[in-house]
Design a protein around this motif. Sequence first.
Motif, PDB file in Angstrom:
ATOM      1  N   ILE A 259       0.857  -1.196   0.000  1.00 14.22           N
ATOM      2  CA  ILE A 259       0.000   0.000   0.000  1.00 14.22           C
ATOM      3  C   ILE A 259       0.887   1.239   0.000  1.00 14.22           C
ATOM      4  O   ILE A 259       1.595   1.504   0.973  1.00 14.22           O
ATOM      5  CB  ILE A 259      -0.925   0.026   1.224  1.00 14.22           C
ATOM      6  CG1 ILE A 259      -1.735  -1.285   1.293  1.00 14.22           C
ATOM      7  CG2 ILE A 259      -1.861   1.226   1.169  1.00 14.22           C
ATOM      8  CD1 ILE A 259      -2.506  -1.454   2.586  1.00 14.22           C
ATOM      9  N   GLY A 260       0.871   1.986  -1.106  1.00 15.26           N
ATOM     10  CA  GLY A 260       1.522   3.265  -1.139  1.00 15.26           C
ATOM     11  C   GLY A 260       0.547   4.336  -0.686  1.00 15.26           C
ATOM     12  O   GLY A 260      -0.638   4.302  -1.021  1.00 15.26           O
ATOM     13  N   ILE A 261       1.051   5.292   0.083  1.00 15.88           N
ATOM     14  CA  ILE A 261       0.194   6.331   0.654  1.00 15.88           C
ATOM     15  C   ILE A 261       0.747   7.693   0.282  1.00 15.88           C
ATOM     16  O   ILE A 261       1.858   8.061   0.701  1.00 15.88           O
ATOM     17  CB  ILE A 261       0.108   6.203   2.190  1.00 15.88           C
ATOM     18  CG1 ILE A 261      -0.266   4.767   2.594  1.00 15.88           C
ATOM     19  CG2 ILE A 261      -0.893   7.215   2.757  1.00 15.88           C
ATOM     20  CD1 ILE A 261      -0.116   4.497   4.077  1.00 15.88           C
ATOM     21  N   SER A 262      -0.008   8.428  -0.498  1.00 14.04           N
ATOM     22  CA  SER A 262       0.355   9.795  -0.852  1.00 14.04           C
ATOM     23  C   SER A 262      -0.414  10.750   0.053  1.00 14.04           C
ATOM     24  O   SER A 262      -1.640  10.731   0.087  1.00 14.04           O
ATOM     25  CB  SER A 262       0.004  10.077  -2.313  1.00 14.04           C
ATOM     26  OG  SER A 262       0.175  11.450  -2.613  1.00 14.04           O
ATOM     27  N   HIS A 263       0.307  11.561   0.831  1.00 14.79           N
ATOM     28  CA  HIS A 263      -0.307  12.449   1.806  1.00 14.79           C
ATOM     29  C   HIS A 263      -0.464  13.867   1.291  1.00 14.79           C
ATOM     30  O   HIS A 263      -0.695  14.802   2.045  1.00 14.79           O
ATOM     31  CB  HIS A 263       0.497  12.462   3.102  1.00 14.79           C
ATOM     32  CG  HIS A 263       0.532  11.144   3.811  1.00 14.79           C
ATOM     33  ND1 HIS A 263      -0.429  10.769   4.723  1.00 14.79           N
ATOM     34  CD2 HIS A 263       1.399  10.097   3.726  1.00 14.79           C
ATOM     35  CE1 HIS A 263      -0.149   9.554   5.181  1.00 14.79           C
ATOM     36  NE2 HIS A 263       0.968   9.131   4.612  1.00 14.79           N
ATOM     37  N   ASP A 264      -0.285  14.081  -0.029  1.00 16.72           N
ATOM     38  CA  ASP A 264      -0.377  15.430  -0.594  1.00 16.72           C
ATOM     39  C   ASP A 264      -1.797  15.967  -0.454  1.00 16.72           C
ATOM     40  O   ASP A 264      -2.768  15.261  -0.617  1.00 16.72           O
ATOM     41  CB  ASP A 264       0.012  15.407  -2.067  1.00 16.72           C
ATOM     42  CG  ASP A 264       1.473  14.980  -2.237  1.00 16.72           C
ATOM     43  OD1 ASP A 264       2.231  15.135  -1.275  1.00 16.72           O
ATOM     44  OD2 ASP A 264       1.820  14.489  -3.342  1.00 16.72           O
TER      45      ASP A 264
END
Length: 264
Positions: A259-264
């Motif tokens: 699971i990749g998580i982009s917090h942008d």
Amino acid sequence: MAMLEATLEGVGFWCSGLPSWQAACEYLRLGVRPEAAPARPTAQLLAANERRRAPETVAVALEVALAACHAADRDPASLPSVFTSTHGDLAITDYMCAALADDPRTISPTRFHNSVHNAAAGYWTIGAGALPPATALSAHEASFAQGLLEALAQLASGSEAVLLVGYDSQSTGPLGQVSPSRGLLGGALLLSQTPSPGRPRLQVSLSCPADPPAQDTAGALARWMHGNAMQPMLPLFEALALGRAQAQLAAGNGQWLSIGISHD
């Protein structure tokens, strides 16, 4: 498997000693816990008579589900949902087996009513007035990972938003030896197709690595809820709380969710 994506609009969380997502985040970031945490979720979504009959598994599932909807500012009645647990209510199932073996005529109708695996999903649809489909599934230690896959597949198939809820409680008797579980734990994610500035974006893929990673039990939440059957979901919740870029969940049969998580 092709990459599946979703925006995380809301999170709900409840465990013994940490009765909200905010409390869990403060514990992870600052090491502090509430001084007077309630012993049981309130399940305010239910009418008083239903609330009295509902077991703690239903109470925690509805508590976190409603919290995730509120965080996302979504109407609970409008959402398809996925509820996942190891074996439903493990303690009630043990009671049912013991009663059937000793004296079937003594079985409590209320406990029988609450013994089915989709009890929490049923209470949710009643309490929320939700008409969209509600799915209940189990995959032993991979239950949350498989629930996440199901929710993402529903998004990829056209659902605009999906509510995912994972929960487990104490197990007892012989079933407790097959599926050990301690304490009470619930977590919910409100996932949608639509990118939203300021909200995390998940990119999820399923693989079967030749050298699989070890189950992550080193995090503070995993240590706090050590032994609960839904503990395998906690690396994702820790990554979300701490702003990490990735998490991995065991998905069963040697498979893992990356699971990749982009917090942008």
